[in-house]
Scaffold this active site. Structure first.
Site, mmCIF file in Angstrom:
data_model
loop_
_atom_site.group_PDB
_atom_site.id
_atom_site.type_symbol
_atom_site.label_atom_id
_atom_site.label_comp_id
_atom_site.label_asym_id
_atom_site.label_seq_id
_atom_site.Cartn_x
_atom_site.Cartn_y
_atom_site.Cartn_z
ATOM 1 N N SER A 284 -51.552 139.938 -74.686
ATOM 2 C CA SER A 284 -51.420 141.032 -75.633
ATOM 3 C C SER A 284 -52.594 141.054 -76.607
ATOM 4 O O SER A 284 -53.740 141.215 -76.205
ATOM 5 C CB SER A 284 -50.072 140.930 -76.362
ATOM 6 O OG SER A 284 -49.816 142.050 -77.147
ATOM 7 N N ASP B 267 -53.757 147.569 -78.151
ATOM 8 C CA ASP B 267 -54.010 146.149 -77.955
ATOM 9 C C ASP B 267 -54.352 145.906 -76.487
ATOM 10 O O ASP B 267 -54.480 146.854 -75.702
ATOM 11 C CB ASP B 267 -52.807 145.329 -78.406
ATOM 12 C CG ASP B 267 -51.574 145.560 -77.530
ATOM 13 O OD1 ASP B 267 -51.518 146.588 -76.825
ATOM 14 O OD2 ASP B 267 -50.651 144.720 -77.554
ATOM 15 N N ASP C 291 -52.861 144.829 -73.711
ATOM 16 C CA ASP C 291 -52.044 145.289 -72.584
ATOM 17 C C ASP C 291 -51.417 146.651 -72.836
ATOM 18 O O ASP C 291 -50.549 147.094 -72.083
ATOM 19 C CB ASP C 291 -50.970 144.263 -72.233
ATOM 20 C CG ASP C 291 -49.916 144.098 -73.324
ATOM 21 O OD1 ASP C 291 -50.283 144.160 -74.516
ATOM 22 O OD2 ASP C 291 -48.735 143.892 -72.992
ATOM 23 N N ASP D 250 -49.355 148.044 -75.008
ATOM 24 C CA ASP D 250 -47.984 148.344 -75.411
ATOM 25 C C ASP D 250 -47.875 148.521 -76.928
ATOM 26 O O ASP D 250 -46.791 148.766 -77.449
ATOM 27 C CB ASP D 250 -47.003 147.270 -74.910
ATOM 28 C CG ASP D 250 -47.174 145.914 -75.583
ATOM 29 O OD1 ASP D 250 -48.206 145.695 -76.254
ATOM 30 O OD2 ASP D 250 -46.267 145.060 -75.430
#
Length: 471
Positions: A99, A236, A238, A240
């Site tokens: 992340s 960010d 990834d 999400d």
């Protein structure tokens, strides 16, 4: 001692502690824990753009095939896109991502066919890990490639919004190393925005959408200073968690993005962690606001509970901006189906669409919400046991009174997640240990941005002094 542990969203730790045998062992434990579950024997696997993610994803695929699962390789794609593909197939999912944390760390996010695993699922994985051997990665049948999962995610939004919903908006897309960097630019342009990609990086950039790095703040302000753009957007690693800045370069709070998005979707009930601002109750206009511990599993549980007692349209969001859609919604005759996992794309699209619909600037739209001001930051490299000892001391009324002496008095405290303290003058200060990294986080709420920032700076400096004195 290994750095690997479950936090607010999945397993995280140092790359050196995760590659090879450990990632094989954790993935194998996950597959053993769900071997009799409802997802059959299929798992979809995705990854972010960290250097270590490709190899770890291959190890997860090896563990899947060894456990008798069919492994589907979805490649590099946003976490919510992988979750959507898992729901479509009725499959399990493993996302390899750290992340927002630095590249020397990475992690695994696990999904059931209906969405993210719960805290009880985490306990089952740890039990399976303890019962099984440590495991060693070994070559097996290569995973079946699935190149279209990201396209199906893009189509989800292309079909739900009118094609001209962003017509004329000038948007800077800060691409850095986000796994969604090309997707965002393509999708916004497809809705009529004038898109300018900037800042693409071949080196991983740890964008934290909640505790912003000084270099990210400076970069965004420099980009927006000439007045060439109506907004800047990014995510960010990834994708999400979203980051959105207005035309002046000011980064919007994640809970403000959630507030705008939930209003745009017509939600009647919102579920948020305790770190979200109090404006949701004061000026949000929602029938009900439910507060939880920090972490998407807690928000998801709160959304399920809200639906069980009759909520019509349920949404959840976090202070980091990640938005969870718990109900199907209809937008001008177009249906957007529920996706109960953190997503960056929906709040980006909905916020920009709300700006265009209002015919005003993003800054003016935010000002109209009267959401107050919040700030947050962190003390990196703070071991969890050090943070825990400090938080325990804050629970003591005598220590708390002495600690808070320079800034005021404590009206009440909330211990649902860390220590959230209501101060006199309508201010709050909140300390909690990060669930994803060895950090102590501090959040503050006040009437002005400067006052909130000053509270955070004071809080972190004073906490550091107290922890050194207690070492």
């Amino acid at each position: 001692m290994s750095s690997l542990k479950f936090g607010t969203s999945g397993l995280r730790g140092l790359v050196t502690d995760l590659v090879g045998g450990p990632s094989y062992a954790y993935a194998s434990a996950f597959f053993r824990s769900v071997s009799q579950g409802e997802g059959g024997r299929m798992v979809v696997i995705g990854r972010d753009l960290r250097d270590s993610s490709l190899g770890i994803a291959a190890t997860v695929a090896d563990a899947a095939t060894a456990a008798g699962f069919t492994a589907i390789d979805c490649g590099a794609l946003p976490t919510p896109a992988l979750a959507l593909e898992a729901m479509r197939r009725g499959a399990y999912a493993v996302m390899v991502t750290g992340s927002h944390i630095p590249e020397d760390r990475n992690g695994l996010k696990f999904y059931r066919p209906e969405g993210e695993i719960t805290k009880s699922d985490e306990a089952a994985i740890l039990a399976a890990l303890k019962e099984g051997a440590s495991g060693e990665a070994r070559a097996s049948t290569p995973a079946t490639p699935e190149p279209d999962a990201i396209a199906r995610y893009q189509q989800r939004y292309a079909a739900a919004f009118a094609p001209d919903i962003l017509q004329g908006l000038r948007i800077a897309v800060y691409q850095q190393s986000s796994v969604a960097r090309d997707l965002i630019a393509d999708l916004l342009a497809g809705f009529g925005a004038q898109v300018t990609p900037i800042g693409r990086s071949q080196v991983f950039v740890p964008i934290d959408t909640e505790a912003h790095r000084a270099e990210d703040i400076a970069f965004i302000r420099d980009v927006m200073e000439p007045g060439s753009f109506d907004a800047l957007v990014t995510t960010d690693g990834d994708a999400d968690r979203p980051l959105v800045a207005d035309g002046t370069g000011r980064i919007l709070r994640g809970d403000v993005l959630g507030l705008i998005t939930a209003r745009f979707l017509g939600a009647d009930t919102v579920v948020v962690p305790v770190t979200a601002g109090s404006a949701l109750e004061h000026s949000g206009g929602f029938r009900k606001v439910v507060r939880t511990k920090v972490g998407s599993p807690f928000v998801i549980a709160g959304m399920e509970q809200a639906k069980s007692v009759g909520a019509r349209i349920v949404a959840g969001f976090e202070a980091n901006g990640g938005f969870l859609l718990g109900s199907d919604v209809t937008l001008h005759g177009r249906t957007l189906s529920a996706l109960p996992t953190r997503d960056a794309m929906l709040p980006i699209l909905a916020t920009l669409a709300a700006v265009r619909a209002a015919g005003t600037s993003l800054a003016d739209l935010v000002a109209s919400l009267d959401a107050g001001e919040m700030a947050s930051d962190r003390l990196p490299n703070t071991p969890s046991e050090t943070s825990a000892a400090f938080l325990d001391r804050l629970r003591d009324p005598n220590f708390r009174a002495a600690f808070l002496g320079p800034i005021g008095s404590s009206a009440s405290i909330d211990q649902q997640d860390g220590i959230r303290i209501e101060l006199d003058g309508g201010r709050t200060i909140h300390f909690r240990a990060s669930g994803n990294a060895p950090e102590l986080r501090c959040y503050a709420e006040a009437k002005t941005a400067q006052e909130a920032q000053d509270l955070v700076r004071w809080g972190l400096a004073s906490a550091a002094t107290a922890m050194r004195a207690n070492a």
